[in-house]
Scaffold this motif. Structure first.
Motif, PDB file in Angstrom:
ATOM      1  N   ALA A 133     -40.938  -2.998   4.648  1.00  0.00           N
ATOM      2  CA  ALA A 133     -40.723  -2.561   6.028  1.00  0.00           C
ATOM      3  C   ALA A 133     -40.551  -3.733   6.998  1.00  0.00           C
ATOM      4  CB  ALA A 133     -41.885  -1.665   6.471  1.00  0.00           C
ATOM      5  N   ASP A 134     -41.100  -4.897   6.651  1.00  0.00           N
ATOM      6  CA  ASP A 134     -40.932  -6.094   7.498  1.00  0.00           C
ATOM      7  C   ASP A 134     -39.477  -6.474   7.689  1.00  0.00           C
ATOM      8  OD1 ASP A 134     -43.570  -6.533   7.672  1.00  0.00           O
ATOM      9  OD2 ASP A 134     -43.629  -8.376   6.476  1.00  0.00           O
ATOM     10  N   ASP A 135     -38.679  -6.202   6.681  1.00  0.00           N
ATOM     11  CA  ASP A 135     -37.250  -6.472   6.778  1.00  0.00           C
ATOM     12  C   ASP A 135     -36.590  -5.245   7.380  1.00  0.00           C
ATOM     13  OD1 ASP A 135     -37.132  -9.061   5.695  1.00  0.00           O
ATOM     14  OD2 ASP A 135     -37.156  -8.302   3.653  1.00  0.00           O
ATOM     15  N   LEU A 136     -36.268  -5.351   8.653  1.00  0.00           N
ATOM     16  CA  LEU A 136     -35.641  -4.221   9.349  1.00  0.00           C
ATOM     17  C   LEU A 136     -34.144  -4.483   9.383  1.00  0.00           C
ATOM     18  CD1 LEU A 136     -35.866  -1.662  11.054  1.00  0.00           C
ATOM     19  CD2 LEU A 136     -36.399  -3.093  13.017  1.00  0.00           C
ATOM     20  N   ILE A 137     -33.369  -3.502   8.933  1.00  0.00           N
ATOM     21  CA  ILE A 137     -31.920  -3.721   8.828  1.00  0.00           C
ATOM     22  C   ILE A 137     -31.165  -2.729   9.696  1.00  0.00           C
ATOM     23  CG2 ILE A 137     -29.948  -3.823   7.246  1.00  0.00           C
ATOM     24  CD1 ILE A 137     -31.965  -4.705   5.059  1.00  0.00           C
ATOM     25  N   GLN A 138     -30.366  -3.300  10.588  1.00  0.00           N
ATOM     26  CA  GLN A 138     -29.529  -2.487  11.471  1.00  0.00           C
ATOM     27  C   GLN A 138     -28.138  -2.431  10.842  1.00  0.00           C
ATOM     28  OE1 GLN A 138     -28.678  -4.364  15.277  1.00  0.00           O
ATOM     29  NE2 GLN A 138     -29.410  -2.554  16.340  1.00  0.00           N
ATOM     30  N   ALA A 139     -27.671  -1.224  10.543  1.00  0.00           N
ATOM     31  CA  ALA A 139     -26.386  -1.122   9.849  1.00  0.00           C
ATOM     32  C   ALA A 139     -25.764   0.233  10.122  1.00  0.00           C
ATOM     33  CB  ALA A 139     -26.606  -1.304   8.342  1.00  0.00           C
ATOM     34  N   ASP A 140     -24.435   0.290  10.121  1.00  0.00           N
ATOM     35  CA  ASP A 140     -23.768   1.583  10.328  1.00  0.00           C
ATOM     36  C   ASP A 140     -24.079   2.505   9.158  1.00  0.00           C
ATOM     37  OD1 ASP A 140     -22.743   0.657  12.651  1.00  0.00           O
ATOM     38  OD2 ASP A 140     -20.798   0.073  11.798  1.00  0.00           O
ATOM     39  N   VAL A 141     -23.915   1.994   7.954  1.00  0.00           N
ATOM     40  CA  VAL A 141     -24.334   2.741   6.759  1.00  0.00           C
ATOM     41  C   VAL A 141     -25.665   2.117   6.334  1.00  0.00           C
ATOM     42  CG1 VAL A 141     -23.776   3.345   4.375  1.00  0.00           C
ATOM     43  CG2 VAL A 141     -21.945   3.094   6.073  1.00  0.00           C
ATOM     44  N   PRO A 142     -26.750   2.892   6.303  1.00  0.00           N
ATOM     45  CA  PRO A 142     -28.046   2.296   5.990  1.00  0.00           C
ATOM     46  C   PRO A 142     -28.000   1.470   4.700  1.00  0.00           C
ATOM     47  CG  PRO A 142     -28.292   4.591   6.653  1.00  0.00           C
ATOM     48  CD  PRO A 142     -26.827   4.339   6.546  1.00  0.00           C
ATOM     49  N   CYS A 143     -28.712   0.326   4.725  1.00  0.00           N
ATOM     50  CA  CYS A 143     -28.604  -0.646   3.632  1.00  0.00           C
ATOM     51  C   CYS A 143     -28.869  -0.023   2.260  1.00  0.00           C
ATOM     52  CB  CYS A 143     -29.556  -1.805   3.898  1.00  0.00           C
ATOM     53  SG  CYS A 143     -29.476  -3.077   2.633  1.00  0.00           S
ATOM     54  N   LEU A 144     -29.933   0.771   2.143  1.00  0.00           N
ATOM     55  CA  LEU A 144     -30.247   1.318   0.812  1.00  0.00           C
ATOM     56  C   LEU A 144     -29.164   2.295   0.337  1.00  0.00           C
ATOM     57  CD1 LEU A 144     -32.466   1.010  -1.373  1.00  0.00           C
ATOM     58  CD2 LEU A 144     -33.384   3.187  -0.551  1.00  0.00           C
ATOM     59  N   ARG A 145     -28.526   2.977   1.279  1.00  0.00           N
ATOM     60  CA  ARG A 145     -27.397   3.874   0.930  1.00  0.00           C
ATOM     61  C   ARG A 145     -26.264   3.045   0.309  1.00  0.00           C
ATOM     62  NH1 ARG A 145     -26.743   8.532  -0.458  1.00  0.00           N
ATOM     63  NH2 ARG A 145     -25.643   7.407  -2.029  1.00  0.00           N
ATOM     64  N   GLN A 146     -25.961   1.917   0.956  1.00  0.00           N
ATOM     65  CA  GLN A 146     -24.916   1.013   0.428  1.00  0.00           C
ATOM     66  C   GLN A 146     -25.290   0.573  -0.990  1.00  0.00           C
ATOM     67  OE1 GLN A 146     -23.962  -2.361   3.059  1.00  0.00           O
ATOM     68  NE2 GLN A 146     -24.848  -1.271   4.773  1.00  0.00           N
ATOM     69  N   MET A 147     -26.583   0.272  -1.174  1.00  0.00           N
ATOM     70  CA  MET A 147     -27.024  -0.233  -2.482  1.00  0.00           C
ATOM     71  C   MET A 147     -26.991   0.861  -3.550  1.00  0.00           C
ATOM     72  SD  MET A 147     -30.159  -2.608  -1.188  1.00  0.00           S
ATOM     73  CE  MET A 147     -30.714  -3.107  -2.824  1.00  0.00           C
ATOM     74  N   ALA A 148     -27.326   2.079  -3.135  1.00  0.00           N
ATOM     75  CA  ALA A 148     -27.297   3.195  -4.095  1.00  0.00           C
ATOM     76  C   ALA A 148     -25.861   3.422  -4.566  1.00  0.00           C
ATOM     77  CB  ALA A 148     -27.879   4.455  -3.456  1.00  0.00           C
ATOM     78  N   ASP A 149     -24.901   3.226  -3.658  1.00  0.00           N
ATOM     79  CA  ASP A 149     -23.492   3.390  -4.033  1.00  0.00           C
ATOM     80  C   ASP A 149     -23.078   2.300  -5.029  1.00  0.00           C
ATOM     81  OD1 ASP A 149     -23.398   5.564  -2.383  1.00  0.00           O
ATOM     82  OD2 ASP A 149     -22.411   4.531  -0.715  1.00  0.00           O
ATOM     83  N   VAL A 150     -23.571   1.071  -4.807  1.00  0.00           N
ATOM     84  CA  VAL A 150     -23.273  -0.012  -5.752  1.00  0.00           C
ATOM     85  C   VAL A 150     -23.908   0.308  -7.106  1.00  0.00           C
ATOM     86  CG1 VAL A 150     -23.676  -2.459  -6.287  1.00  0.00           C
ATOM     87  CG2 VAL A 150     -23.045  -1.779  -3.961  1.00  0.00           C
ATOM     88  N   HIS A 151     -25.172   0.744  -7.065  1.00  0.00           N
ATOM     89  CA  HIS A 151     -25.899   1.061  -8.298  1.00  0.00           C
ATOM     90  C   HIS A 151     -25.175   2.156  -9.098  1.00  0.00           C
ATOM     91  CE1 HIS A 151     -29.306   2.073 -10.913  1.00  0.00           C
ATOM     92  NE2 HIS A 151     -29.063   3.321 -10.593  1.00  0.00           N
ATOM     93  N   ALA A 152     -24.604   3.128  -8.381  1.00  0.00           N
ATOM     94  CA  ALA A 152     -23.894   4.209  -9.072  1.00  0.00           C
ATOM     95  C   ALA A 152     -22.698   3.651  -9.853  1.00  0.00           C
ATOM     96  CB  ALA A 152     -23.431   5.260  -8.057  1.00  0.00           C
ATOM     97  N   GLU A 153     -22.126   2.543  -9.356  1.00  0.00           N
ATOM     98  CA  GLU A 153     -20.991   1.905 -10.034  1.00  0.00           C
ATOM     99  C   GLU A 153     -21.438   0.980 -11.162  1.00  0.00           C
ATOM    100  OE1 GLU A 153     -17.441   1.467  -8.980  1.00  0.00           O
ATOM    101  OE2 GLU A 153     -17.814   3.438  -8.089  1.00  0.00           O
ATOM    102  N   THR A 154     -22.421   0.119 -10.844  1.00  0.00           N
ATOM    103  CA  THR A 154     -22.768  -0.954 -11.789  1.00  0.00           C
ATOM    104  C   THR A 154     -23.900  -0.574 -12.746  1.00  0.00           C
ATOM    105  OG1 THR A 154     -24.434  -1.883 -10.282  1.00  0.00           O
ATOM    106  CG2 THR A 154     -22.202  -2.750 -10.073  1.00  0.00           C
ATOM    107  N   GLY A 155     -24.752   0.383 -12.322  1.00  0.00           N
ATOM    108  CA  GLY A 155     -25.984   0.664 -13.062  1.00  0.00           C
ATOM    109  C   GLY A 155     -26.920  -0.539 -12.942  1.00  0.00           C
ATOM    110  N   GLY A 156     -28.060  -0.473 -13.563  1.00  0.00           N
ATOM    111  CA  GLY A 156     -28.978  -1.612 -13.603  1.00  0.00           C
ATOM    112  C   GLY A 156     -29.627  -1.930 -12.273  1.00  0.00           C
ATOM    113  N   ASN A 157     -29.982  -3.203 -12.130  1.00  0.00           N
ATOM    114  CA  ASN A 157     -30.730  -3.655 -10.963  1.00  0.00           C
ATOM    115  C   ASN A 157     -29.785  -4.142  -9.875  1.00  0.00           C
ATOM    116  OD1 ASN A 157     -33.574  -3.815 -12.364  1.00  0.00           O
ATOM    117  ND2 ASN A 157     -32.101  -4.755 -13.766  1.00  0.00           N
ATOM    118  N   VAL A 158     -30.089  -3.765  -8.645  1.00  0.00           N
ATOM    119  CA  VAL A 158     -29.294  -4.220  -7.501  1.00  0.00           C
ATOM    120  C   VAL A 158     -30.275  -4.690  -6.424  1.00  0.00           C
ATOM    121  CG1 VAL A 158     -27.612  -3.586  -5.723  1.00  0.00           C
ATOM    122  CG2 VAL A 158     -27.492  -2.498  -7.981  1.00  0.00           C
ATOM    123  N   ILE A 159     -30.105  -5.933  -5.978  1.00  0.00           N
ATOM    124  CA  ILE A 159     -31.012  -6.436  -4.932  1.00  0.00           C
ATOM    125  C   ILE A 159     -30.196  -6.883  -3.718  1.00  0.00           C
ATOM    126  CG2 ILE A 159     -32.904  -7.057  -6.486  1.00  0.00           C
ATOM    127  CD1 ILE A 159     -31.957  -9.886  -6.556  1.00  0.00           C
TER     128      ILE A 159
END
Ligand code: G1P
Length: 293
Positions: A133-159
């Motif tokens: 929670a200390d890392d607050l991210i301001q983004a049009d598409v929420p950061c974790l949403r962007q990452m979930a989309d990447v994960h759906a493509e690549t599988g595995g770990n995404v940081i």
């Protein structure tokens, strides 16, 4: 095994020493940015990414977080009586569904890796997210949403990854991506808080992770690393080469709310971005600019 990310861990056991005395009797995750506690932003971001189960790893003195995500029947009733419908709406929005939220205690402050490991039984054998929670991210598409989309493509770990100046690399987990560029980069190595001048790159890990459950077996070893703590970064590093592992340069702006100036900046920027407060905040900043030496 499902590849959809349904569960998220929120490590909230930290002491918040940098914000004392504000955090003497209140968890640091309850510090407000404008009018919402930090932890609320992280939970809302997780919801926007499709997370269904919210696991908080807490410590002593953190009960305000539990209360925050619970219903407050008396408060709701009195807001209803006074016709304060927008406040009532906001209040109800912050509540999580019964049964979708769980709390587990980290009994000793042994590090981020240990905090994540404390949630292992609640996560089970599926990919999961971790949000700091200390890392607050301001983004049009929420950061974790962007990452979930990447994960759906690549599988595995995404940081989540972000470039930081040379003099700051010793504060972060640093990614070695073998000089590759692009938004999504295969991770070749990870090192937690490298000594000044030894970082393999300027690409820092930011507090958003999508991890495979195999990381729990690595955390189980309870090996200590930087600062004598059980580091999540070290456990993740041992997965490299065995599973897909990507760093993702997210779209958005990150505020370090574990730092006083970062926290102040987040308050200003989040106020400026709001329709109701933006114009007033802009006037205020102009006034402050006028009186500065
Ligand atoms: C933690 C992680 C570190 C990461 C950072 C991001 O460090 O251990 O790898 O870069 O969060 O904010 P902490 O800030 O808890 O020292």
């Amino acid at each position: 095994m499902t590849s959809r990310v349904r569960k998220a861990i929120f490590p909230v056991g930290g002491m918040g020493t940098r914000f004392l005395p504000a955090t003497k009797a209140m968890p640091k995750e309850m510090l407000p940015v404008v009018d919402r506690p930090l932890i609320q932003y992280a939970v809302d971001e997780a919801r926007a990414a499709g997370i269904e189960q919210f696991i908080f790893v807490t410590g002593r003195g953190k009960s305000a977080i539990e209360d925050h995500f619970d219903r407050s029947i008396e408060l709701e009733a009195s807001l209803e009586e006074c016709g304060k419908s927008s406040e009532l709406f906001d209040l109800r929005e912050s509540v999580l569904e019964p049964g979708n939220i769980a709390y587990v205690r980290q009994q000793e402050p042994l590090g981020l890796g240990h905090a994540v490991w404390c949630a292992r039984h609640l996560v089970g054998d599926e990919p999961f997210a971790v949000l700091l929670a200390d890392d607050l991210i301001q983004a049009d598409v929420p950061c974790l949403r962007q990452m979930a989309d990447v994960h759906a493509e690549t599988g595995g770990n995404v940081i989540a990854a972000m470039e930081v100046p040379d003099e700051h690399t010793s504060r972060y987990g640093i990614i070695d991506c073998g000089g590759a560029d692009g938004r999504v980069q295969p991770v070749e190595g990870l090192v937690e808080k490298p000594a000044q001048g030894t970082a393999p790159s300027n690409l820092a890990v930011i507090g958003r992770y999508i991890l495979m459950p195999e990381v729990f077996a690595e955390l189980e070893r309870r090996e200590t690393g930087a600062g004598g703590e059980i580091q999540l970064t070290d456990a993740m590093a041992r997965l490299i080469g065995h599973q897909p592992f990507h760093g993702f340069a997210f779209d958005g702006r990150r505020f370090d709310c574990g730092d006083k100036l970062g926290f102040l900046e987040a308050n200003v920027e989040f106020a400026l971005a709001r329709d109701d407060l933006g114009p007033g905040a802009r006037d205020m900043l102009e006034r402050i600019g006028d009186v500065s030496p």
